[in-house]
Motif scaffolding. Structure first.
Motif, PDB file in Angstrom:
ATOM      1  N   UNK A 115       0.819  -1.209   0.000  1.00  0.00           N
ATOM      2  CA  UNK A 115       0.000   0.000   0.000  1.00  0.00           C
ATOM      3  C   UNK A 115       0.851   1.258   0.000  1.00  0.00           C
ATOM      4  N   UNK A 116       2.151   1.104   0.312  1.00  0.00           N
ATOM      5  CA  UNK A 116       3.061   2.246   0.256  1.00  0.00           C
ATOM      6  C   UNK A 116       3.536   2.516  -1.163  1.00  0.00           C
ATOM      7  N   UNK A 117       3.280   1.579  -2.101  1.00  0.00           N
ATOM      8  CA  UNK A 117       3.753   1.745  -3.476  1.00  0.00           C
ATOM      9  C   UNK A 117       2.881   2.743  -4.231  1.00  0.00           C
ATOM     10  N   UNK A 118       3.459   3.420  -5.221  1.00  0.00           N
ATOM     11  CA  UNK A 118       2.618   4.195  -6.139  1.00  0.00           C
ATOM     12  C   UNK A 118       1.565   3.288  -6.777  1.00  0.00           C
ATOM     13  N   UNK A 119       0.384   3.803  -6.966  1.00  0.00           N
ATOM     14  CA  UNK A 119      -0.730   2.964  -7.407  1.00  0.00           C
ATOM     15  C   UNK A 119      -0.462   2.308  -8.754  1.00  0.00           C
ATOM     16  N   UNK A 120       0.196   3.032  -9.659  1.00  0.00           N
ATOM     17  CA  UNK A 120       0.442   2.436 -10.974  1.00  0.00           C
ATOM     18  C   UNK A 120       1.464   1.305 -10.882  1.00  0.00           C
ATOM     19  N   UNK A 121       2.481   1.456 -10.025  1.00  0.00           N
ATOM     20  CA  UNK A 121       3.462   0.386  -9.854  1.00  0.00           C
ATOM     21  C   UNK A 121       2.812  -0.849  -9.229  1.00  0.00           C
ATOM     22  N   UNK A 122       2.004  -0.652  -8.176  1.00  0.00           N
ATOM     23  CA  UNK A 122       1.321  -1.777  -7.544  1.00  0.00           C
ATOM     24  C   UNK A 122       0.401  -2.483  -8.533  1.00  0.00           C
ATOM     25  N   UNK A 123      -0.299  -1.716  -9.349  1.00  0.00           N
ATOM     26  CA  UNK A 123      -1.210  -2.311 -10.339  1.00  0.00           C
ATOM     27  C   UNK A 123      -0.446  -3.173 -11.333  1.00  0.00           C
ATOM     28  N   UNK A 124       0.715  -2.694 -11.781  1.00  0.00           N
ATOM     29  CA  UNK A 124       1.508  -3.468 -12.741  1.00  0.00           C
ATOM     30  C   UNK A 124       2.068  -4.735 -12.102  1.00  0.00           C
ATOM     31  N   UNK A 125       2.576  -4.617 -10.886  1.00  0.00           N
ATOM     32  CA  UNK A 125       3.149  -5.784 -10.210  1.00  0.00           C
ATOM     33  C   UNK A 125       2.078  -6.855 -10.005  1.00  0.00           C
ATOM     34  N   UNK A 126       0.941  -6.474  -9.454  1.00  0.00           N
ATOM     35  CA  UNK A 126      -0.139  -7.442  -9.214  1.00  0.00           C
ATOM     36  C   UNK A 126      -0.681  -7.980 -10.527  1.00  0.00           C
ATOM     37  N   UNK A 127      -0.741  -7.117 -11.546  1.00  0.00           N
ATOM     38  CA  UNK A 127      -1.215  -7.555 -12.853  1.00  0.00           C
ATOM     39  C   UNK A 127      -0.314  -8.602 -13.482  1.00  0.00           C
ATOM     40  N   UNK A 128       1.003  -8.397 -13.399  1.00  0.00           N
ATOM     41  CA  UNK A 128       1.940  -9.381 -13.956  1.00  0.00           C
ATOM     42  C   UNK A 128       1.781 -10.717 -13.246  1.00  0.00           C
ATOM     43  N   UNK A 129       1.636 -10.691 -11.931  1.00  0.00           N
ATOM     44  CA  UNK A 129       1.438 -11.941 -11.196  1.00  0.00           C
ATOM     45  C   UNK A 129       0.114 -12.602 -11.569  1.00  0.00           C
ATOM     46  N   UNK A 130      -0.900 -11.784 -11.885  1.00  0.00           N
ATOM     47  CA  UNK A 130      -2.164 -12.327 -12.353  1.00  0.00           C
ATOM     48  C   UNK A 130      -2.014 -13.058 -13.676  1.00  0.00           C
ATOM     49  N   UNK A 131      -1.196 -12.518 -14.585  1.00  0.00           N
ATOM     50  CA  UNK A 131      -0.976 -13.176 -15.875  1.00  0.00           C
ATOM     51  C   UNK A 131      -0.257 -14.511 -15.701  1.00  0.00           C
ATOM     52  N   UNK A 132       0.682 -14.563 -14.765  1.00  0.00           N
ATOM     53  CA  UNK A 132       1.339 -15.839 -14.476  1.00  0.00           C
ATOM     54  C   UNK A 132       0.321 -16.835 -13.931  1.00  0.00           C
ATOM     55  N   UNK A 133      -0.576 -16.375 -13.060  1.00  0.00           N
ATOM     56  CA  UNK A 133      -1.622 -17.251 -12.520  1.00  0.00           C
ATOM     57  C   UNK A 133      -2.530 -17.774 -13.620  1.00  0.00           C
ATOM     58  N   UNK A 134      -2.817 -16.932 -14.605  1.00  0.00           N
ATOM     59  CA  UNK A 134      -3.649 -17.375 -15.729  1.00  0.00           C
ATOM     60  C   UNK A 134      -3.026 -18.591 -16.399  1.00  0.00           C
ATOM     61  N   UNK A 135      -1.711 -18.529 -16.623  1.00  0.00           N
ATOM     62  CA  UNK A 135      -1.029 -19.641 -17.271  1.00  0.00           C
ATOM     63  C   UNK A 135      -1.170 -20.937 -16.483  1.00  0.00           C
ATOM     64  N   UNK A 136      -0.979 -20.877 -15.184  1.00  0.00           N
ATOM     65  CA  UNK A 136      -1.034 -22.102 -14.380  1.00  0.00           C
ATOM     66  C   UNK A 136      -2.462 -22.600 -14.186  1.00  0.00           C
ATOM     67  N   UNK A 137      -3.403 -21.686 -14.009  1.00  0.00           N
ATOM     68  CA  UNK A 137      -4.790 -22.126 -13.874  1.00  0.00           C
ATOM     69  C   UNK A 137      -5.298 -22.736 -15.175  1.00  0.00           C
ATOM     70  N   UNK A 138      -4.922 -22.156 -16.307  1.00  0.00           N
ATOM     71  CA  UNK A 138      -5.303 -22.747 -17.595  1.00  0.00           C
ATOM     72  C   UNK A 138      -4.666 -24.119 -17.771  1.00  0.00           C
ATOM     73  N   UNK A 139      -3.423 -24.248 -17.337  1.00  0.00           N
ATOM     74  CA  UNK A 139      -2.728 -25.533 -17.419  1.00  0.00           C
ATOM     75  C   UNK A 139      -3.477 -26.603 -16.623  1.00  0.00           C
ATOM     76  N   UNK A 140      -3.920 -26.238 -15.415  1.00  0.00           N
ATOM     77  CA  UNK A 140      -4.666 -27.196 -14.589  1.00  0.00           C
ATOM     78  C   UNK A 140      -5.977 -27.586 -15.259  1.00  0.00           C
TER      79      UNK A 140
END
Length: 663
Positions: A115-140
């Motif tokens: 929550x201390x991060x700039x909002x755009x940086x936090x959004x990008x970081x969480x978004x990138x991790x979401x894309x990685x999750x998409x790959x693994x959930x689709x794989x399952x």
């Protein structure tokens, strides 16, 4: 309906992961606060549904629901309750679900502590991790559903792999995955920095604690895995350069280099491009390890969940992640500003040389692991690359890094004096070399491997002591009070280096001075090893919860006096009929005495393997010190202060965020 509930939860988790991966990144690019705000609730919702799915699978195992194919193939009604739970991740499907759960957990942790991060940086970081999750959930969902039903249901299951029925496997996979997947946070920060064009020291400061914590978990996981192999496999070794062992060791090396590079980027703004590349490398090697273990290309006692048909999906995902990251890196890196200048002899230069050496050592392990696969794929025959290659290539490459581990912390940033450092370290150097030449003679004869290992170990220990002395000599008042006031980061660095010294000493001594006897024994026979006398008292049969065992008894004496008793076992598991060796070990600070039953040759006659392992316990004790050092470094006070400062600073204007994204 529990398995169907789990399957439905995975589908909902995939939908939330898509929202988490796409909307916040697009919102950060456009400066849209509404879209960026989707990141946190989507990530938290995804975690909830993945946790529900994992809970449904665990429930199916715990209740022996053999209508679920995964349970029928990997469990057994007689399996102890704790192993029925660990069987949840003992299959391919369950292990990938555990990976996805750990990834969702790390993502939630980022949403809570960012929550201390700039909002755009936090959004990008969480978004990138979401894309990685998409790959693994689709794989399952596409190839590896853990909830597939089987009808008619079998009366009982096939049992869990006996190799995995060990207390070490309760902790080893989760810790390993926490480390593997934890590097996704460093990767996400690196990709976010590339997307935003922001490469200042702040992003390194944000990323460094996350990277260190992931490295700590991976250290614990590798240590636990080595302990499991030593106790469970019955061959008396702690590391065999097995390809699946290497698949965890390679990311650990990359993470080690990344931690040191982040220090230079945070402190001096140096090595920005190198640090981003190492963040990509660390997570890419974690994904590569997943491919190697899950694709079926390896033959290993550790690669317990394999299916070649699934390897294509993982390989494609690996190509997208690594290829896309490197393309983005190639586009952005020319625009990075160079960091602060430094002389040829400075802490920056020491860190740079250290990282080059560690990455070269990583490359040697990667080559030895992948080369047989390439040869096989090209139709050039099957070959095996074993310990002789790794010991002759990796060890000489990593030895300079051990020497630099002692030098680096004592060198000043930006510019240092080589003659001054040599003067400060000359006594430590000569004492380390002299001790290394004398101690092996006392231990049981000169051995060059032991001498080099002891020299490097003592060198690091002495430089750690010098580091404390130099930090305290200018402190007024009580030195004990000053010692308590030293930053956690300093304590963490020194404890980590002390752990490194300890593991080097343990490896050198056990490799040089271990002894082994492989003998045929009848009742009353004796065998001598390292001053111990082992007397074979025969074998008795007994029943375990899901196996039958021949339980041997070895009375051990030293100097004619009883010392202890060992009870090695040879087990036959009821469901699979698979034989397993259960070693008996007497642990000690300076040695282990290890015994394993071999084959039954006749009535009351068995082959028995006996080992004397000097100082082998130091290897696992060193892992604890390494992990403790990482914990202290990760929770250094300056990171908490930096978070508070960042949280009070105004966020960048929307226009600035847009310009940063388009730069």
């Amino acid at each position: 309906m529990i398995p169907e509930l789990g399957q439905f939860a995975l589908i909902l988790a995939l939908l939330l992961a898509l929202a988490q991966g796409i909307l916040p990144i697009y919102g950060a690019h456009r400066g849209n606060a509404t879209l960026m705000a989707v990141a946190r609730p989507a990530a938290q919702g995804q975690f909830v549904f993945v946790a529900i799915a994992f809970g449904c699978l665990a429930y199916s195992f715990l209740t022996n629901d053999f209508t679920v194919e995964n349970v029928a193939r990997n469990s057994f009604s007689q399996l102890p309750l704790i192993y029925r739970f660990t069987a949840t991740w003992g299959s391919h499907e369950g292990s990938i679900l555990l990976w996805t759960l750990v990834l969702a957990f790390w993502t939630v942790a980022v949403t809570v502590f960012s929550r201390h991060l700039p909002e755009d940086m936090a959004a990008r970081v969480i978004g990138v991790m979401g894309l990685v999750s998409v790959g693994f959930l689709a794989f399952i969902l596409v190839t590896s559903s853990p909830f597939t039903r089987i009808f008619p249901a079998p009366m009982d299951g096939n049992d869990m792999n006996p190799l995995l029925q060990d207390p070490g496997m309760v902790f080893h996979p989760p810790m390993l995955y926490m480390g593997y997947v934890g590097f996704s946070v460093a990767f996400a920060f690196a990709i976010a920095a590339l997307l935003s064009g922001r490469f200042d020291a702040a992003w390194a400061r944000w990323s460094r604690p996350w990277t260190t914590v992931a490295w700590v978990f991976l250290t614990i996981g590798i240590t636990a895995g080595s302990w499991w192999a030593y106790n469970e496999l019955g061959w008396g070794g702690w590391w065999f350069w097995d390809p699946t062992e290497n698949a965890s060791f390679i990311p650990w090396l990359a993470g080690t280099a990344l931690i040191h590079s982040l220090a230079a980027t945070e402190k001096r703004g140096a090595f920005k491009g190198w640090t981003v590349l190492l963040a990509i490398l660390a997570f890419s090697m974690s994904l590569l390890g997943t491919f190697l273990v899950r694709s079926g290309v390896l033959s290993s006692v550790h690669a317990f969940a394999t299916d070649p048909t699934r390897g294509i999906f993982i390989l494609g995902f690996l190509g997208v992640v690594i290829g896309g990251s490197l393309v983005l890196y190639a586009v952005r890196v020319p625009k990075m500003e160079s960091g602060g200048s430094f002389s040829w002899f400075s802490r920056e230069s020491m860190l740079l040389v250290n990282n080059v050496v560690v990455v070269a050592a990583l490359g040697s392990v990667l080559l030895g692991t992948l080369y047989p696969l390439f040869m096989d794929a090209l139709g050039m025959g099957k070959i095996s690359v074993g310990p002789p290659y790794f010991n002759s290539v990796f060890v000489p490459l990593i030895a300079p890094a051990m020497f630099l581990a002692g030098v680096g912390p004592l060198v000043r940033w930006k510019q240092a004096s080589l003659p001054d450092l040599a003067k400060r370290l000359r006594i430590a150097f000569f004492v380390a070399v002299a001790s290394a030449l004398l101690l092996p003679l006392i231990a049981g004869g000169f051995n060059w491997m032991a001498s080099v290992g002891i020299a490097l170990s003592l060198w690091i220990v002495f430089t750690v002591m010098i580091g404390f002395v130099e930090r305290l000599k200018h402190e007024p008042g009580s030195k004990l009070a000053a010692l308590r006031k030293l930053p956690r980061g300093f304590w963490g660095m020194q404890l980590g280096h002390f752990g490194l010294a300890w593991v080097v000493a343990g490896i050198a001594l056990v490799s040089a001075y271990e002894t082994e006897r492989n003998v045929k024994m009848n009742v009353g026979d004796n065998v001598e090893i390292a001053g111990y006398t082992l007397t074979f008292q025969g074998v008795e049969m007994h029943d375990g919860p899901n196996y039958k065992a021949a339980r041997g008894t070895l009375d051990v004496s030293k100097g004619g006096k009883p010392a202890f008793v060992l009870h090695p076992e040879k087990r036959i598991y009821n469901a699979s009929g698979m034989p397993m060796t259960e070693a008996a070990i007497n642990y000690g600070f300076s040695r282990d005495v290890y015994a394993a039953l071999g084959e039954e040759l006749g009535p009351n006659e068995w082959t028995v393997r006996v080992f004397h392992k000097p100082f082998i316990g130091w290897i696992w004790a060193a892992g604890i010190f390494l992990a403790l050092g990482g914990v202290l470094a990760a929770f250094d006070r300056r990171y908490r202060i930096a978070m508070k400062k960042a949280s009070t600073e105004p966020a960048p204007a929307k226009g600035a965020a847009v310009e940063g994204a388009k730069a």
